[in-house]
Design a protein around this motif. Structure first.
Motif, PDB file in Angstrom:
ATOM      1  N   TRP A 247     -18.110 109.356  55.434  1.00  9.45           N
ATOM      2  CA  TRP A 247     -17.390 108.105  55.184  1.00  9.45           C
ATOM      3  C   TRP A 247     -15.891 108.297  55.376  1.00  9.45           C
ATOM      4  N   ARG A 250     -11.897 104.671  58.410  1.00 10.16           N
ATOM      5  CA  ARG A 250     -12.232 103.655  59.406  1.00 10.16           C
ATOM      6  C   ARG A 250     -13.623 103.091  59.154  1.00 10.16           C
ATOM      7  N   ARG A 251     -14.570 103.937  58.808  1.00  9.24           N
ATOM      8  CA  ARG A 251     -15.932 103.456  58.566  1.00  9.24           C
ATOM      9  C   ARG A 251     -16.016 102.632  57.285  1.00  9.24           C
ATOM     10  N   THR A 253     -13.594 100.840  56.068  1.00 12.30           N
ATOM     11  CA  THR A 253     -12.976  99.556  56.409  1.00 12.30           C
ATOM     12  C   THR A 253     -13.940  98.680  57.198  1.00 12.30           C
ATOM     13  N   SER A 254     -14.677  99.292  58.119  1.00 18.18           N
ATOM     14  CA  SER A 254     -15.635  98.533  58.913  1.00 18.18           C
ATOM     15  C   SER A 254     -16.732  97.947  58.043  1.00 18.18           C
ATOM     16  N   VAL A 255     -17.246  98.718  57.091  1.00 23.03           N
ATOM     17  CA  VAL A 255     -18.303  98.223  56.203  1.00 23.03           C
ATOM     18  C   VAL A 255     -17.788  97.086  55.334  1.00 23.03           C
ATOM     19  N   ALA A 257     -15.232  95.044  55.953  1.00 18.54           N
ATOM     20  CA  ALA A 257     -15.043  93.859  56.793  1.00 18.54           C
ATOM     21  C   ALA A 257     -16.382  93.236  57.164  1.00 18.54           C
ATOM     22  N   GLY A 258     -17.363  94.082  57.456  1.00 26.38           N
ATOM     23  CA  GLY A 258     -18.686  93.563  57.780  1.00 26.38           C
ATOM     24  C   GLY A 258     -19.322  92.826  56.618  1.00 26.38           C
ATOM     25  N   GLY A 452     -20.984  90.681  61.226  1.00 22.78           N
ATOM     26  CA  GLY A 452     -20.852  91.462  60.001  1.00 22.78           C
ATOM     27  C   GLY A 452     -21.895  92.554  59.913  1.00 22.78           C
ATOM     28  N   LEU A 455     -20.908  95.388  62.172  1.00 24.29           N
ATOM     29  CA  LEU A 455     -19.817  96.177  61.582  1.00 24.29           C
ATOM     30  C   LEU A 455     -20.299  97.056  60.441  1.00 24.29           C
ATOM     31  N   MET A 456     -21.399  96.684  59.794  1.00 29.14           N
ATOM     32  CA  MET A 456     -21.940  97.495  58.711  1.00 29.14           C
ATOM     33  C   MET A 456     -22.915  98.552  59.212  1.00 29.14           C
ATOM     34  N   PRO A 459     -21.237 101.939  61.227  1.00 28.84           N
ATOM     35  CA  PRO A 459     -20.695 103.046  60.431  1.00 28.84           C
ATOM     36  C   PRO A 459     -21.730 103.679  59.499  1.00 28.84           C
TER      37      PRO A 459
END
Length: 467
Positions: A247, A250-251, A253-255, A257-258, A452, A455-456, A459
Motif C-alpha cells: 500500500w 498512490r495506491r 489515494t486511488s482507493v 478516490a475510487g 470508481g 480505481l479501487m 491498486p
C-alpha cells in the motif's frame, strides 16, 4: 476433519496497545484539535474507503470464506492510523509525538494496533455479525466514545453530537495536566480500555475476525486481552508484517478516490432508478401528485412554500420542462367554499401584508403550517388582479396552471374573507423532464461507479501481489 478444542490462553486477535509519554506538555492538548485536523480530513476519506472495501470483502468471504489479503492490510492500516490519532488527540492524550501519515505499523510509536489475519472466516456470520450480533457492543461503544445522530424539530432535522465517557475522562485529565503538569494514570488506563473495546468492535464489525469481542474492560496501555473460544486450532494465522504490504501513497489515494466515485455513482444510479420508477408507475392523469394533506388554521389563508423556477429562455429545457402543467386539488372533504390562486410571491406577500395567514413548508410530508400573525382583514381575493390562475367555489375544486419562470406561491382561503377554516389539499406537476433526468442520473452514476471500481480494483490487485 477439523477437531474443536478449547483455547484458553490465546490473545484476542485484535490487540490495541498504548504507551503514555512520561512528560506531557501542559497546554498542547488545548490545540491538538487544530494540529490533528489534517489527519481528521484524511481519515474521513480513508473510512469511506474502509466501508466500501469491507462490503467488497464481505462478498469475497461469502463466496470463498477468505478475506482478501490486500483489503485486510488496508483496513488494518485505517484502524491503526485511527488509533494513533486518537491516542495523540482526544481519545487518550497519551503522547505529544505527532502521528505519522501512514497505514503501516510504526513499531516505536506509542500507540499500536495489530490484528491476526484469519486463514478462513465463516460465510454465514458475515451476514449477521456486523449488525445483529454486534448490537449489544454498539450500545456500549456509544456510551464509551459517544456519537452523533439527527435531532428533529418542526422544520426538519440537524445533526447533534454527544460525547462519551472517554471524552469526559480525557477532558478531566487535560484539566489536571494543565494545572499540575501530571496526567493521572488511572484516567489514562480507563480511557485506553474503552478505546480498546471500541476498536475491537470496529474490527469485528469490519468482518476481520469471527472471534466475538469479549464483554470485558481491559484497562491499561498494554493489551492483556485473552478470550476463551471454541475454534479449530489452525484457524488463525499471524498477520503479515505491515511494513511488507504493497500500500503505497498512490495506491491508497486511488482507493479513496475510487470509493468516493463509487459511492457517488451508486447514489446517482439509485436516484435515477427512483425517478424512473416514479415516472413509470406513480403518475395520475400524467401528473406526479402528493398525498392528500389536511390542514386546519385559525387564520385567513394558507400559503404554499415558494416555487422557484429559473426565469430563463432555455427552449425545450426551460422552466416549463421542470414542472410543466401544475395542478392543485381540493376534494369534496372541504366543508365550505374555497378560493385557490397562484401568483408571484412578491404579489402574494403584498396582498397578505398584515393579514394573519399560515405557511405550508412542504405538501409532500406532514408538517404543521407556520402561523404568520396579523391584524388586517384581507381584501376579496378574486378582485386582487394578481393571479395567473385561480378558481373559487364549493369543492371539489382543481386549479391547473402551465408553469413559467419566476417565484410563485399558491394561496388557499375562503372567498368570503372569514378567518378559521380547514381543508384537504394535494398538488402535483407533470415534470416532463423527469425521464431525461432519470436517464442522465443512471448514465452518469454508472460511469462514476465503473470508474470508481476500476480505481479501487487496480491498486488492490497490485497490492495483493506484494502480500
Amino acid at each position: 476433519m477439523d477437531t474443536m478444542e478449547r483455547v484458553t490462553a490465546r490473545p484476542y486477535p485484535v490487540r490495541v496497545s498504548g504507551r503514555r509519554d512520561p512528560e506531557l506538555s501542559r497546554w498542547l492538548w488545548l490545540v491538538k484539535w487544530a494540529a490533528a485536523l489534517p489527519h481528521f480530513v484524511i481519515l474521513a476519506f480513508l473510512w469511506l474507503a474502509f466501508v466500501v472495501l469491507t462490503a467488497v470483502a464481505g462478498v469475497a468471504i461469502l463466496l470463498t470464506g477468505r478475506y482478501p489479503a490486500a483489503i485486510f492490510d488496508f483496513n488494518v492500516g485505517v484502524l491503526r492510523w485511527t488509533w494513533r490519532v486518537q491516542h495523540y488527540s482526544y481519545g487518550a492524550l497519551g503522547t505529544d509525538r505527532y502521528p505519522p501519515f501512514t497505514l503501516a505499523d510504526v513499531p516505536d510509536y506509542p500507540a499500536r494496533l495489530e490484528i491476526d489475519r484469519p486463514e478462513r472466516l465463516s460465510r454465514g456470520l458475515v451476514l449477521v455479525k456486523w449488525w445483529l450480533l454486534a448490537i449489544p457492543h454498539y450500545v456500549i461503544v456509544a456510551l464509551f466514545v459517544g456519537g452523533f445522530g439527527p435531532l428533529f424539530d418542526g422544520d426538519g432535522s440537524f445533526p447533534w453530537i454527544f460525547t462519551g465517557l472517554v471524552g469526559v475522562l480525557v477532558l478531566a485529565a487535560g484539566v489536571v495536566l494543565l494545572f499540575t503538569g501530571r496526567y493521572p494514570e488511572p484516567l489514562y488506563d480507563l480511557a485506553v480500555g474503552m478505546d480498546r473495546w471500541a476498536l475491537r468492535v470496529a474490527a469485528y464489525a469490519g468482518l476481520m475476525t469471527d472471534a466475538y469481542p469479549p464483554f470485558r474492560l481491559d484497562t491499561g496501555g498494554a493489551d492483556p486481552g485473552t478470550v476463551e473460544v471454541d475454534t479449530p486450532a489452525p484457524s488463525i494465522a499471524p498477520e503479515a508484517a505491515a511494513t511488507g504490504t504493497g500500500w503505497t501513497a498512490r495506491r491508497v489515494t486511488s482507493v479513496v478516490a475510487g470509493a468516493v466515485l463509487a459511492l457517488t455513482g451508486s447514489g446517482l444510479a439509485a436516484a435515477g432508478g427512483a425517478m424512473l420508477w416514479a415516472d413509470r408507475t406513480q403518475r395520475t392523469d400524467g401528473l406526479l401528485m402528493t398525498p392528500h394533506r389536511h390542514y386546519d388554521t385559525s387564520s385567513y389563508a394558507l400559503v404554499s412554500e415558494e416555487i422557484d423556477l429559473p426565469d430563463l429562455d432555455l427552449g425545450r429545457f426551460g422552466p416549463d420542462s421542470l414542472l410543466g402543467t401544475v395542478r392543485v386539488e381540493v376534494p369534496t372533504s372541504a366543508a365550505q367554499p374555497v378560493f385557490v390562486g397562484i401568483a408571484r410571491t412578491d404579489d402574494v406577500e403584498t396582498f397578505l401584508n398584515g393579514v394573519a395567514h399560515a405557511r405550508i413548508s412542504d405538501l409532500s410530508r406532514d408538517a404543521a403550517p407556520v402561523l404568520v400573525p396579523g391584524d388586517r382583514v384581507p381584501a376579496d381575493p378574486a378582485s386582487a388582479g394578481i393571479w395567473v390562475a385561480s378558481t373559487a367555489g364549493s369543492p371539489p375544486q382543481a386549479l391547473t396552471w402551465d408553469s413559467e419562470g419566476g417565484d410563485w406561491s399558491v394561496v388557499l382561503m375562503p372567498p368570503d374573507g372569514n378567518a378559521g377554516f380547514g381543508l384537504t389539499v394535494r398538488a402535483g406537476a407533470e415534470v416532463p423532464a423527469l425521464p431525461w433526468l432519470a436517464g442522465g442520473a443512471l448514465g452518469l452514476g454508472g460511469v462514476l461507479l465503473i470508474g470508481g471500481l476500476v480505481l479501487m480494483v487496480v491498486p488492490v490487485t497490485r497490492a495483493a501481489h506484494r502480500v
